[in-house]
Design an enzyme around this catalytic site. Structure first.
Site, mmCIF file in Angstrom:
data_model
loop_
_atom_site.group_PDB
_atom_site.id
_atom_site.type_symbol
_atom_site.label_atom_id
_atom_site.label_comp_id
_atom_site.label_asym_id
_atom_site.label_seq_id
_atom_site.Cartn_x
_atom_site.Cartn_y
_atom_site.Cartn_z
ATOM 1 N N GLY A 48 -8.332 -39.073 24.805
ATOM 2 C CA GLY A 48 -8.632 -37.876 25.578
ATOM 3 C C GLY A 48 -9.218 -36.846 24.659
ATOM 4 O O GLY A 48 -9.519 -37.136 23.504
ATOM 5 N N ASP A 86 -5.803 -28.509 33.759
ATOM 6 C CA ASP A 86 -6.611 -29.708 33.547
ATOM 7 C C ASP A 86 -6.127 -30.858 34.431
ATOM 8 O O ASP A 86 -5.975 -31.986 33.971
ATOM 9 C CB ASP A 86 -6.588 -30.089 32.057
ATOM 10 C CG ASP A 86 -7.784 -30.964 31.668
ATOM 11 O OD1 ASP A 86 -8.741 -31.052 32.475
ATOM 12 O OD2 ASP A 86 -7.768 -31.570 30.593
#
Ligand SMILES: *[C@@H]1O[C@H](CO)[C@@H](O)[C@H](O)[C@H]1NC(C)=O
Ligand SMILES: *[C@@H]1O[C@H](CO)[C@@H](O)[C@H](O)[C@H]1NC(C)=O
Ligand SMILES: *[C@@H]1O[C@H](CO)[C@@H](O)[C@H](O)[C@H]1NC(C)=O
Ligand SMILES: *[C@@H]1O[C@H](CO)[C@@H](O)[C@H](O)[C@H]1NC(C)=O
Ligand SMILES: *[C@@H]1O[C@H](CO)[C@@H](O)[C@H](O)[C@H]1NC(C)=O
Ligand SMILES: *[C@@H]1O[C@H](CO)[C@@H](O)[C@H](O)[C@H]1NC(C)=O
Length: 927
Positions: free
Chosen positions: A582, A702
């Site tokens: 990520g 997010d």
């Protein structure tokens, strides 16, 4: 003989190295401790088993607590104490121990050594002590030292108390909320500190701040107290006996302040009404400053130091008695100059033309005739209040650092004959003075121009407010321009990237570990609970409901896991173990001996130092404060200069993203509609909890399918809390640097950087749309007008004929399903409403979804409580629960030497990683 003994010892050592010998190891150390200290009071340390010694506590033969406070001890402490690697509490305060204080094991949580005669602490003492909660080291005879910067790694620190600890130098800018999300007490009284109060104190959770009495040297703390305005958690503030200058700041937001001590400084100006009327105030001390104006009148019940007037410069003696109009006029003249100390010293009484000579004020016939502020080094602006001094003939302000414009009011001063503002930094038009007034504006490079050609020099005066707003506007404008620039750049890069790799980026997680010092020596025991299945709740468990323990400050004690263990279980962070990458790091699968899997997130070490550290700390801070069935739980972490690792429970079914978009042809079946609904509800519940049920407001920022993880039962949990922000108390919206993922960003957030819970609601709406359609938020395989899912979805929804075409072709929907499908599609659109206030809150979403999911409630028993909250345990409690359940779970022993720092640098073994820029991005601070 000697040979024989040493041979046996070697054998024993070898044996211990292999099998671990905590008993003998702690035993040796305890014997050393016993030999090096003496108590004049009785202290029964005679038993052969040190675990039976008075004031020593063991757990499984390992020493965990040593409590020797006020035992009249003399002697010194042995270096070997660092080997007590299960020690959590060390108390030896109020004795007469001397010598160098030794290093301590990094298991330590509470350290109380105040009131002894220790002469130093090791310079690297705090380097690896990330479990520390309380440090109390004051009143020792340390040689002078600076506040060690490395305490900023003590993430969980609640109390740092070091009064009379021989600190020199400035207070470093480390005590901010990023380093210490839980710091409540900071005590630095009676040291040799100098310089200003650090700006990083603004916005912290500090309730008790003592910096008083830096009076042992010529230097003391100085500068203004303006940072206090933003320390809104303060209850007790002691800044007395220093050299602080300027006025008492606006304390209106310090609603819990009860005890404040300002005495013995150089404070000036009028005591602000925000202090006198502060409802929480109980004790206030103001003596021995140069405070001005009317003596403050506090409310009944507030204790004020009895010699209030002392050396202050109040205009009268009676509390609340007003000053004369002339004095008030003079005070408003000097307010924008920050009430200079040099004036306040002589401006006493209620008549500037009475007995005393007021510096800078010349009288004639009982009236002020000249104001002479030449060459006084003043900064700030020229007050329009000069105009109310109607008898003034000469206004002399030359050779200072004044900024701003000359107020037009000055042209109306009836008696004015001369105004001299030469050699300052004034700008703007010169007012139209009468023809007989001599005006000197030389030496102001920007006079006559509208704006200064260069930013005005920073001022320390009370003019800060005005300049700040100018600065802020400039800052915002620059910020927005930069943001847009970065945004476009990032967007372009993201699109390229998406095209290249089809957006396959995940931040998977899976959890379950827990290290602990077991009875046998240097071994660390990891107990692993069967992942997924009936343990989908992670360590949260479902017993009890004790609200108090879980939503407190960071309780990160016992959570530190050594890098050796993590290396062991991930095959040395082998490429093969990568579960995903990520924006903030790589997640590795850990494989234990018996095949049980765990997940370890290794933060990218090349992420420009502090930023990665901030995400890391944010994640720990959040995850130790929130516990919920539908939020992934953190089980441990490892922190070192180069290594930042987080350990989570394992979620065997991976990310929602994998099930919606990245299905490999083999195996993974598309999710049925019912499953999608239940996942949607799980996520909504997790986010609802974040948004308020956790007592504080957390905003995820997010949310996206790659941050939603699935267990074997296909129940979902929200993960990746690196961008989570805690909303300042009582504040619904606040500004932050932009972060998140394109396609999921609420429009108002992308444009202004202001974040509210509605930002998450928007992202959630996008996820719903993705679940309905099986299409990505941004789908570059589509024609241009359809790339953006939200836009396309809205268009399709408007058209009744095409409506059914948006359904993900990978799933079959029956009649009954179609009904709920319409509801969800409506809900998704509602969540993605353009205006934040038009979006529902998560509570509403949960209410809308719950009845639909009830219909297909999974057959397995569901121990969900009212809100689906697992508030029952703090993490350490949860971990010890797992320990106790060890019998039913798998265990693994990994031996390692306790002498190796637990977070040893493993740089050489890190596989090369691409400097990836993944699906999360952050831009420069918008402000
Ligand atoms: C030490 O042990 C004695 C005897 O058990 C006990 O009375 C005392 O309170 C203990 N002191 C501390 C500081 O724990
Ligand atoms: C502390 O130690 C120093 C020497 O290290 C000694 O001179 C002094 O007397 C000690 N103070 C007390 C109170 O014992
Ligand atoms: C504040 O203290 C610092 C350090 O002692 C010193 O350098 C500085 O000149 C002081 N500032 C003022 C305005 O006195
Ligand atoms: C107090 O808080 C309010 C609301 O957050 C803010 O607008 C105001 O500027 C603050 N006042 C000070 C003195 O910081
Ligand atoms: C501050 O004032 C209170 C109330 O008069 C008094 O009890 C206290 O001793 C004072 N504290 C200091 C540090 O002067
Ligand atoms: C103005 O400020 C600068 C630096 O801030 C200083 O060097 C200078 O001496 C100041 N000028 C006057 C007249 O005080």
């Amino acid at each position: 003989m000697g040979f024989g003994v040493s041979y046996v010892l070697h054998l024993l050592l070898l044996f211990c190295t292999i099998f671990g010998c905590a008993w003998s190891q702690d035993g040796d150390v305890m014997q050393k401790l016993k030999a090096s200290i003496k108590s004049s009071r009785s202290l029964d340390w005679s038993d052969s088993d040190y675990c039976k010694w008075e004031n020593v506590t063991c757990s499984e033969s390992r020493v965990t607590r040593i409590e020797l406070q006020s035992h009249s001890l003399t002697g010194s402490l042995p270096k070997e104490l660092v080997q007590l690697t299960a020690l959590t509490d060390f108390y030896c305060s109020e004795n007469n121990l001397h010598g160098d204080f030794p290093n301590m094991p990094n298991s330590l949580q509470n350290l109380y050594i105040y009131k002894n005669n220790f002469t130093s602490m090791p310079s690297d003492f705090f380097d690896n002590m990330s479990n520390l909660l309380v440090v109390s080291i004051g009143d020792n005879s340390f040689t002078q030292w600076e506040i060690p910067i490395s305490i900023k790694k003590c993430l969980a620190l609640k109390t740092f108390s070091a009064n009379n600890a021989s600190f020199v130098g400035e207070i470093p800018e480390i005590f901010g909320k990023e380093n210490f999300p839980s710091l409540v007490t900071l005590q630095l009284s009676y040291n040799y500190l100098e310089g200003n109060l650090p700006n990083s104190l603004a916005g912290t959770s500090i309730e008790t701040l003592w910096v008083n009495g830096q009076d042992k040297s010529t230097n003391r703390l100085n500068g203004t107290l303006s940072v206090i305005e933003k320390m809104t958690s303060l209850k007790q503030l002691w800044v007395n006996v220093n050299s602080f200058t300027g006025p008492i700041p606006d304390l209106s937001n310090l609603t819990q302040l009860t005890d404040v001590c300002f005495r013995d400084n150089r404070l000036t100006g009028v005591v602000p009404p925000t202090l006198t009327s502060l409802p929480s105030l109980k004790v206030v001390n103001l003596t021995n400053n140069q405070l001005q104006g009317s003596p403050p009148k506090f409310q009944n019940g507030v204790s004020v130091d009895n010699d209030l007037s002392g050396t202050n410069s109040f205009c009268t003696e009676g509390a609340g008695q007003p000053c004369s109009p002339l004095v008030n006029a003079l005070l408003s003249v000097v307010e924008p100059l920050g009430y200079p100390y040099i004036l306040a010293q002589t401006w006493k009484g209620n008549d500037p033309c009475g007995g005393n000579t007021w510096k800078g004020v010349v009288c004639s016939g009982g009236n002020i005739s000249i104001i002479d502020f030449r060459n006084l080094g003043f900064s700030g602006s020229v007050s329009p209040s000069f105009a109310s001094l109607s008898s003034v003939t000469k206004l002399l302000l030359s050779n200072n650092n004044l900024t701003g414009t000359i107020p037009n009011e000055l042209a109306n001063m009836p008696a004015l004959k001369e105004i001299d503002v030469s050699n300052n930094s004034l700008y703007g038009q010169i007012p139209k003075f009468r023809g007989d007034v001599v005006v000197n504006t030389d030496g102001n490079p920007d006079i006559g121009h509208d704006k200064p050609s260069s930013p005005p020099s920073p001022s320390s005066g009370g003019n800060d407010k005005k300049k700040f707003s100018v600065g802020a506007i400039v800052g915002v404008v620059i910020g927005v321009v930069c943001l847009l620039g970065v945004g476009v750049l990032v967007f372009v890069m993201c699109r390229r990237r998406y095209n290249k790799r089809n957006g396959k980026v995940q931040t998977p997680n899976a959890i379950v570990i827990h290290p602990r010092h077991s009875g046998d020596g240097n071994a660390v025991k990891i107990s692993v609970a069967a992942a997924g299945g009936s343990h989908a709740g992670g360590v949260g468990g479902t017993s009890g409901f004790s609200q108090s323990s879980s939503v407190q400050n960071v309780e990160a004690g016992n959570m530190m896991i050594s890098i050796q263990v993590l290396r062991e279980v991930t095959n040395n962070f082998s490429e093969k173990n990568i579960l995903g990458k990520g924006g903030f790091g790589t997640v590795y699968k850990g494989e234990l001996d018996d095949g049980t899997k765990i997940a370890v997130k290794r933060m990218q070490s090349d992420m420009g130092g502090d930023k990665g550290l901030n995400e890391f700390k944010s994640e720990i801070a959040v995850l130790t404060k929130v516990r919920h069935r539908h939020l992934v739980a953190l089980l441990g972490y490892c922190l070192d200069d180069n290594e930042k690792l987080l350990v989570y429970e394992y979620m065997p079914q991976g990310t929602l993203s994998e099930h919606l978009f990245d299905r490999k042809d083999d195996g993974v079946k598309p999710l049925e509609w019912k499953r999608r609904l239940s996942i949607a509800l799980d996520v909504a519940r997790g986010v609802e909890y974040l948004h308020g049920l956790a007592q504080q407001i957390f905003i995820h920022r997010d949310l996206k399918p790659s941050n939603i993880l699935l267990g074997d039962d296909m129940r979902a949990k929200v993960s990746d809390f690196g961008l989570v922000r805690l909303a300042p108390e009582g504040q619904a919206s606040f500004e932050t640097r932009l972060a998140g993922t394109f396609g999921y960003l609420a429009p108002e957030y992308a444009v202004t950087g202001r974040v509210t819970t509605k930002v998450d609601v928007y992202s959630y709406g996008v996820i719903l749309m993705e679940m309905i359609t099986g299409r990505r938020a941004i789908d570059n395989s589509q024609p241009d007008e359809n790339i953006h899912l939200v836009t396309w979805f809205r268009r399709m929804q408007l058209n009744k004929d095409s409506f059914q075409k948006i359904i993900d072709p990978a799933m079959d929907i029956d009649e009954e399903g179609l009904e709920s499908f319409r509801t969800i599609a409506g809900l998704a659109s509602h969540c993605c409403a353009r205006e934040p206030h038009q979006r529902p809150d998560m509570g509403h979403v949960v209410n809308a979804l719950a009845p639909l999911v009830e219909v297909w409630k999974p057959s397995e028993p569901d121990a969900e409580d009212m809100y689906g909250i697992d508030l029952d345990m703090s993490l350490p409690q949860a971990l010890s629960k797992w320990q106790n359940m060890e019998g039913q779970s798998t265990t693994l022993d990994v031996s390692y030497s306790s002498m190796i720092p637990s977070c040893e640098n493993t740089q050489s073994s890190i596989p090369p990683r691409s400097p990836g820029f993944a699906d999360s991005f952050t831009s420069a601070d918008a402000r």
